[in-house]
Write a protein that holds these residues in place. Structure first.
Motif, PDB file in Angstrom:
ATOM      1  N   MET A  17       8.394 -20.118  -0.435  1.00  0.00           N
ATOM      2  CA  MET A  17       7.778 -19.132   0.095  1.00  0.00           C
ATOM      3  C   MET A  17       7.156 -18.843   2.011  1.00  0.00           C
ATOM      4  O   MET A  17       7.496 -20.599   2.229  1.00  0.00           O
ATOM      5  N   PRO A  18       6.521 -18.476   1.704  1.00  0.00           N
ATOM      6  CA  PRO A  18       6.077 -18.527   3.077  1.00  0.00           C
ATOM      7  C   PRO A  18       5.074 -19.621   3.432  1.00  0.00           C
ATOM      8  O   PRO A  18       4.685 -19.661   2.516  1.00  0.00           O
ATOM      9  N   THR A  19       5.047 -20.035   5.109  1.00  0.00           N
ATOM     10  CA  THR A  19       4.358 -21.669   4.710  1.00  0.00           C
ATOM     11  C   THR A  19       3.003 -21.224   5.309  1.00  0.00           C
ATOM     12  O   THR A  19       2.513 -19.820   5.407  1.00  0.00           O
ATOM     13  N   GLN A  20       1.596 -21.599   4.400  1.00  0.00           N
ATOM     14  CA  GLN A  20       0.195 -21.384   4.443  1.00  0.00           C
ATOM     15  C   GLN A  20       0.405 -20.161   4.473  1.00  0.00           C
ATOM     16  O   GLN A  20      -0.922 -19.526   5.105  1.00  0.00           O
ATOM     17  N   ALA A  21       0.755 -19.445   3.535  1.00  0.00           N
ATOM     18  CA  ALA A  21       0.108 -17.859   3.571  1.00  0.00           C
ATOM     19  C   ALA A  21      -1.470 -17.490   3.083  1.00  0.00           C
ATOM     20  O   ALA A  21      -1.677 -16.595   3.421  1.00  0.00           O
ATOM     21  N   ILE A  22      -1.726 -18.183   2.119  1.00  0.00           N
ATOM     22  CA  ILE A  22      -3.303 -18.272   1.498  1.00  0.00           C
ATOM     23  C   ILE A  22      -3.804 -19.820   2.527  1.00  0.00           C
ATOM     24  O   ILE A  22      -3.572 -20.304   2.181  1.00  0.00           O
TER      25      ILE A  22
END
Length: 227
Positions: free
Chosen positions: A51-56
């Protein structure tokens, strides 16, 4: 013997495999298994690295104060408010909130070891009473969620992690607070009871010592009478 309908239910592929030599049979079964996996629907993301890193972006507060600077946060007494931005809204999707041990709390404790597999990541699981999440099926709106800190949480430093998930793609995004905060143990004994217990313990020690000395004196006197 003529075959009955019950014996003719095998597929053409099964008939072919049954009549094959042993080696070819193994190869054919392997090919069918591979084809079955390829035909299956795409599985949910199971690794953080997928998953994209630290997307949230995740923040936490306690009684209106940033958890990172708050003092005296107590398990079983305080409520943690988790807020987030950047979560992509998915149909029938929701969020999962996890409490993760800070890196400083995992070094000599293999039972808190980080793993890339989300469901096996022990750093974000509580072991006093086994729990893999603080909250699940959290709605996207209003982008904030209150969680009463469980009483059985171990006293340590923590971060909060938020995972986005939907029925089709599974885990799709994640994020974690950029700083850690400390949670202390809930003391269920009132100060008055603590004082009473301290007095009783001290009194029992004094009484026990006095009783021992009196008994010892009686034994010495009895021994002297027989000399």
């Amino acid at each position: 013997r003529p075959s009955s309908p019950a014996h003719d239910t095998c597929t053409a592929h099964e008939h072919l495999i049954i009549t094959m030599p042993s080696t070819m049979k193994k190869i054919a079964l392997g090919a069918l298994a591979t084809a079955a996996v390829a035909a299956a629907p795409a599985s949910a993301f199971t690794l953080y690295s997928e998953m994209p890193t630290q997307a949230i972006t995740v923040t936490t507060t306690v009684s209106g104060t940033s958890a990172c600077t708050a003092t005296g946060i107590t398990a079983g007494a305080d409520t943690l408010t988790v807020s987030w931005t950047g979560a992509t809204v998915a149909t029938d999707g929701s969020l999962t909130i996890k409490l993760c041990y800070d890196d400083s709390e995992t070094g000599s404790k293999p039972w808190r070891k980080y793993k890339d597999a989300i469901e096996k990541n022990k750093q974000c699981q509580q072991t006093v009473v086994e729990s893999s999440a603080l909250a699940t099926s959290v709605p996207y709106s209003p982008a904030t969620y209150d969680i009463a800190i469980p009483r059985n949480i171990a006293p340590a430093k923590y971060t909060v992690q938020v995972l986005n998930t939907d029925p089709t793609n599974g885990y799709t995004q994640w994020g974690e607070t950029s700083c850690a905060f400390s949670i202390g143990t809930y003391d269920r004994l009132p100060s008055s009871l603590v004082g009473t217990m301290s007095f009783l313990i001290a009194f029992s020690i004094v009484a026990g010592t006095a009783g021992y000395m009196i008994d010892r004196k009686k034994q010495n006197a009895a021994a002297a009478a027989f000399r």
